[in-house]
Design a protein around this motif. Structure first.
Motif, short mmCIF file in Angstrom:
data_model
loop_
_atom_site.label_atom_id
_atom_site.label_comp_id
_atom_site.label_asym_id
_atom_site.label_seq_id
_atom_site.Cartn_x
_atom_site.Cartn_y
_atom_site.Cartn_z
N TYR A 97 -7.19 8.80 -1.64
CA TYR A 97 -5.89 8.70 -0.98
C TYR A 97 -4.98 9.80 -1.51
O TYR A 97 -5.06 10.20 -2.66
CB TYR A 97 -5.25 7.33 -1.23
CG TYR A 97 -6.01 6.21 -0.57
CD1 TYR A 97 -5.89 5.99 0.80
CD2 TYR A 97 -6.87 5.40 -1.30
CE1 TYR A 97 -6.61 4.97 1.41
CE2 TYR A 97 -7.59 4.38 -0.70
CZ TYR A 97 -7.45 4.18 0.66
OH TYR A 97 -8.16 3.17 1.28
N GLU A 102 -0.14 5.48 -0.43
CA GLU A 102 -1.21 5.44 0.58
C GLU A 102 -2.32 4.48 0.13
O GLU A 102 -2.87 3.74 0.94
CB GLU A 102 -1.77 6.84 0.83
CG GLU A 102 -0.83 7.74 1.58
CD GLU A 102 -0.52 7.23 2.98
OE1 GLU A 102 -1.45 6.84 3.71
OE2 GLU A 102 0.67 7.22 3.36
N ASN A 106 -3.14 1.25 2.39
CA ASN A 106 -4.40 1.27 3.13
C ASN A 106 -5.57 0.57 2.44
O ASN A 106 -6.58 0.32 3.09
CB ASN A 106 -4.80 2.71 3.45
CG ASN A 106 -3.82 3.35 4.39
OD1 ASN A 106 -3.48 2.79 5.41
ND2 ASN A 106 -3.35 4.53 4.03
#
Length: 125
Positions: A97, A102, A106
């Motif tokens: 990432y 992030e 995610n």
């Protein structure tokens, strides 16, 4: 290596606010610069280094910031070591990432959402 000043600020905020338990993910309250997982990563992924800050409780999956030339980078590596020597064809890094947020958005929150559907919070209190 200067320690806390080089750790990405997003992680420092999470740590200072004690935001370190996102079942199934757990983040270290203090990063161990000499952890055995950091060393194992280097054994299995000879061309990269990592500073591990967390792991999944249900498997040997870890997360850490990449280290390049002794500098802690913003990118987060999610990896699964074999706990053996470097194995040809085995890529220890599962996903990368751009930064800590992030990774949270995610991976951590998605894993947590899935976990919540199947488990009872009282099992963890």
């Amino acid at each position: 290596m200067e320690k806390e000043s080089k750790i990405p600020n997003a992680f420092v905020w999470f740590s200072k606010l004690k935001l370190n338990k996102f079942i199934p993910w757990h983040f270290d309250t203090e990063i161990d610069f000499n952890s055995s997982i950091n060393k194992q990563f280097k054994v299995e992924c000879r061309n990269r280094e990592v500073l591990t800050f967390g792991h999944r409780q249900d498997c040997d999956t870890f997360a850490g910031f990449e280290v390049i030339n002794e500098r802690i980078m913003e990118n987060v590596l999610v990896f699964h070591p074999s706990f053996k020597s470097n194995i040809d064809g085995w890529n220890i890094v599962e996903i990368e990432y751009e930064n800590f947020f992030e990774f949270i958005k995610n991976s951590v929150l998605e894993d947590m959402k899935e976990w919540i559907e199947n488990d009872d919070i009282n099992d963890y209190l």
